[in-house]
Enzyme design. Sequence first.
Site, mmCIF file in Angstrom:
data_model
loop_
_atom_site.group_PDB
_atom_site.id
_atom_site.type_symbol
_atom_site.label_atom_id
_atom_site.label_comp_id
_atom_site.label_asym_id
_atom_site.label_seq_id
_atom_site.Cartn_x
_atom_site.Cartn_y
_atom_site.Cartn_z
ATOM 1 N N GLU A 124 0.856 -1.193 0.000
ATOM 2 C CA GLU A 124 0.000 0.000 0.000
ATOM 3 C C GLU A 124 0.881 1.228 0.000
ATOM 4 O O GLU A 124 1.941 1.223 0.626
ATOM 5 C CB GLU A 124 -0.871 0.054 1.257
ATOM 6 C CG GLU A 124 -2.123 -0.758 1.164
ATOM 7 C CD GLU A 124 -2.079 -1.945 2.096
ATOM 8 O OE1 GLU A 124 -1.298 -1.902 3.050
ATOM 9 O OE2 GLU A 124 -2.806 -2.922 1.851
ATOM 10 N N TYR B 72 7.835 2.029 -7.317
ATOM 11 C CA TYR B 72 7.064 0.787 -7.481
ATOM 12 C C TYR B 72 6.627 0.595 -8.936
ATOM 13 O O TYR B 72 6.691 -0.522 -9.461
ATOM 14 C CB TYR B 72 5.848 0.803 -6.554
ATOM 15 C CG TYR B 72 6.198 0.888 -5.089
ATOM 16 C CD1 TYR B 72 7.289 0.190 -4.573
ATOM 17 C CD2 TYR B 72 5.470 1.672 -4.209
ATOM 18 C CE1 TYR B 72 7.630 0.274 -3.237
ATOM 19 C CE2 TYR B 72 5.800 1.763 -2.860
ATOM 20 C CZ TYR B 72 6.878 1.070 -2.387
ATOM 21 O OH TYR B 72 7.222 1.151 -1.061
#
Length: 150
Positions: free
Chosen positions: A98, A110
């Site tokens: 998250e 990411y």
Amino acid sequence: MMRREDLAEVARIEQEAYVFPWSHGIFRDCLKAGHSCWVLAWPDELVGYGILSVAAGEAHILNLCVSPNHQCAGHGRRLLRRLLDLARWHGATRVYLEVRPSNVAALRLYLSENFVEIGRRPRYYPAIQGREDAIVMMRKLAPDQPDQPA
Ligand SMILES: CC(C)(COP(=O)(O)OP(=O)(O)OC[C@H]1O[C@@H](n2cnc3c(N)ncnc32)[C@H](O)[C@@H]1OP(=O)(O)O)[C@@H](O)C(=O)NCCC(=O)NCCS
């Protein structure tokens, strides 16, 4: 590997790096729970850490952090790749995490390591003004290849 002796330094970096840091006790609980807890020493100064939990073929990155003094030097990517290797080694085929939509540095990292957004958790994080959503990201992993004979 993170040791109990590292916890004070880890918690100090956490305080510097996050507006809403984890407490010392949360890190201690991660060690106790048997999560994969790693520190990056460069060359012998602790510059960052990452925490991964793995169960039933799924891995979750619980924390990834580089000391503000050492950011933008490739350490975050190095730590992330180590966590992905560990996840593969533990037999995971998917890795979840998250991230705050406002965390541009982490999001870019990411995305560049092939994570994709799979959903949002509304008002998941505390924020300076109210709450902030979490972006849920996932990356598939190729299974660990057994060593080939030379
Ligand atoms: C996110 C974090 C781990 C990145 O670590 P880092 O060591 O600074 O990152 P790296 O030097 O390895 O950079 C990797 C990529 O991240 C992105 N990135 C890093 N810093 C960035 C910045 N200030 N702005 C935009 N993108 C950035 C870039 O895509 C970069 O790749 P590039 O160098 O090829 O452009 C680090 O900023 C951090 O610890 N932040 C505080 C804690 C945190 O938010 N953790 C993530 C929680 S989900």
